[in-house]
Design an enzyme around this catalytic site. Structure first.
Site, PDB file in Angstrom:
ATOM      1  N   GLY A   1      -0.419   4.766  -0.799  1.00  0.00           N
ATOM      2  CA  GLY A   1      -1.541   5.269  -0.009  1.00  0.00           C
ATOM      3  C   GLY A   1      -1.129   6.392   0.925  1.00  0.00           C
ATOM      4  N   GLN A   2      -2.046   6.713   1.833  1.00  0.00           N
ATOM      5  CA  GLN A   2      -1.867   7.887   2.685  1.00  0.00           C
ATOM      6  C   GLN A   2      -0.629   7.758   3.578  1.00  0.00           C
ATOM      7  OE1 GLN A   2      -4.714   8.463   5.784  1.00  0.00           O
ATOM      8  NE2 GLN A   2      -4.487  10.684   5.803  1.00  0.00           N
TER       9      GLN A   2
ATOM     10  N   TYR B   1     -15.019  -2.163   8.825  1.00  0.00           N
ATOM     11  CA  TYR B   1     -13.620  -1.735   8.968  1.00  0.00           C
ATOM     12  C   TYR B   1     -13.134  -2.044  10.394  1.00  0.00           C
ATOM     13  CZ  TYR B   1      -9.676   1.596   8.995  1.00  0.00           C
ATOM     14  OH  TYR B   1      -8.442   2.193   9.088  1.00  0.00           O
TER      15      TYR B   1
ATOM     16  N   LYS C   1     -10.303  -4.564  11.840  1.00  0.00           N
ATOM     17  CA  LYS C   1      -9.190  -4.061  12.663  1.00  0.00           C
ATOM     18  C   LYS C   1      -9.046  -4.871  13.946  1.00  0.00           C
ATOM     19  CE  LYS C   1      -7.305  -0.942  10.137  1.00  0.00           C
ATOM     20  NZ  LYS C   1      -6.010  -1.262   9.517  1.00  0.00           N
TER      21      LYS C   1
ATOM     22  N   GLY D   1       0.837  -1.208   0.000  1.00  0.00           N
ATOM     23  CA  GLY D   1       0.000   0.000   0.000  1.00  0.00           C
ATOM     24  C   GLY D   1       0.869   1.254   0.000  1.00  0.00           C
TER      25      GLY D   1
ATOM     26  N   ILE E   1      -1.013  -2.028  -5.424  1.00  0.00           N
ATOM     27  CA  ILE E   1      -1.774  -2.728  -6.460  1.00  0.00           C
ATOM     28  C   ILE E   1      -1.833  -1.901  -7.738  1.00  0.00           C
ATOM     29  CG2 ILE E   1      -4.070  -1.869  -5.808  1.00  0.00           C
ATOM     30  CD1 ILE E   1      -4.927  -4.932  -6.219  1.00  0.00           C
TER      31      ILE E   1
END
Ligand code: VAH
Length: 318
Positions: free
Chosen positions: A11-12, A141, A145, A8, A35
């Site tokens: 990402g952020q 989500y 987690k 990832g 990805i």
């Protein structure tokens, strides 16, 4: 030294963690993977690989080919997107983590896996949420987690895997925009304040949540992974906190720099319900005691730095 793999990476968190790790360990030591390939093609700063973390074979090949010894597993859907696509969220967030854990076990890799304030739910004490407390989230989500935290604990205990993690609050960054999170308002507000002088917020004015400026989040990640394992009693899923704020308070702080800034509200019931199921503030004393966690950016420092960085990025006059 065996290499570091970041999933990832575009990402952020990855967008800032990869450069920080490369600065510390050298460009060649860090394999960035995602990805997708960025619009301009694979980045040239260091090794980059296209990786679907739910593809076990691809993951195994990559880890072996690059002699990976540490994995920062960041590939996941965020809360609001996950709620729109719960099956994809389970497949990516849990399926991906399970495969990462298996590959880490086979190759004796250390692993960092981020958890979130979303691992708590409506039955959790909302103010000063303890490190160990009720965790009954009601979002997909959050379910991934808390399941992820438990699975990481299991691999640590059962297979002796060195897996560590943080329960991040909402992250605020000037580099990469978040995608599909409930706390995204706290990033979008800065862009709109600078570009348009106004922002319409999708969470209500008094929605209190913990937030953290990305430089603190990156430092927390690096410091946790470097911490003396003998001192870590919790290892996995440490509460960490830095800035505790509502949209109204963040707007007021921005107004100290941009006096004409207008903040209005058009509440999105889905994201509001998600935010209302999360703690208002975390107790992060375990992180402070076990590995010396200490945030550097409070609300004022973060706001000033965000505005300065975004002015440069958006080419606006100072
Ligand atoms: C989200 N920023 O909104 C994330 C998160 C603190 C919550 O993990 O999905």
């Amino acid at each position: 030294m065996r290499r570091i793999l970041v999933t990832g990476a575009l990402g952020q968190i990855g967008s800032e963690l990869v450069p920080a790790l490369r600065q510390r360990w050298g460009a060649d030591a860090v394999v960035a993977s995602d990805i997708r390939v960025p619009a301009g093609g694979a980045p040239e700063e260091g090794p980059f690989a296209v990786l679907d973390v739910t593809n076990l074979r691809q993951l195994q090949d990559l880890v072996r080919r690059h002699d990976v010894g540490t994995i920062y597993h960041l590939a996941a859907l965020l809360s609001a997107t996950a709620e729109e696509r719960p099956h994809v969220a389970w497949e990516l967030n849990m399926g991906g983590l399970y495969k990462i854990l298996e590959v880490a076990r086979e190759n004796r890799c250390a692993l960092f896996h981020p958890s979130s304030i979303a691992a708590f739910g409506p039955g959790t004490p909302r103010v000063g949420t303890p490190q160990e407390t009720v965790q009954r989230p009601n979002t997909i989500y959050g379910v991934t987690k808390v399941s992820g935290e438990l699975l990481c604990d299991y691999y640590a205990k059962r297979f002796g895997l060195d897996v560590r993690g943080l329960r991040f609050p909402g992250l605020i960054s000037s580099v990469a925009p978040p995608g599909g999170g409930t706390t995204d308002y706290a990033v979008a507000i800065f862009y709109d304040a600078l570009r348009h002088g106004r922002y319409e917020c999708f969470l209500g004015p008094d929605t209190r949540l913990d937030m953290m400026y990305m430089p603190d989040a990156i430092r927390a990640t690096v410091e946790l992974m470097a911490a003396d394992p003998a001192r870590l009693r919790h290892r996995n899923a440490f509460n960490v906190a830095a800035v505790n704020v509502t949209p109204d308070e963040l707007g007021a702080e921005i107004r100290r720099h941009l006096p004409g800034f207008e903040l209005t509200y058009d509440v999105d019931p889905v994201r509001q319900a998600i935010a209302d199921s999360w703690p208002q503030s975390l107790d992060d004393s375990a992180a402070r005691q076990e590995w010396g966690w200490q945030p550097r950016f409070d609300l004022a420092a973060m706001t000033a730095d965000m505005l300065a960085k975004l002015r440069l990025k958006l080419r606006l006059p100072a």
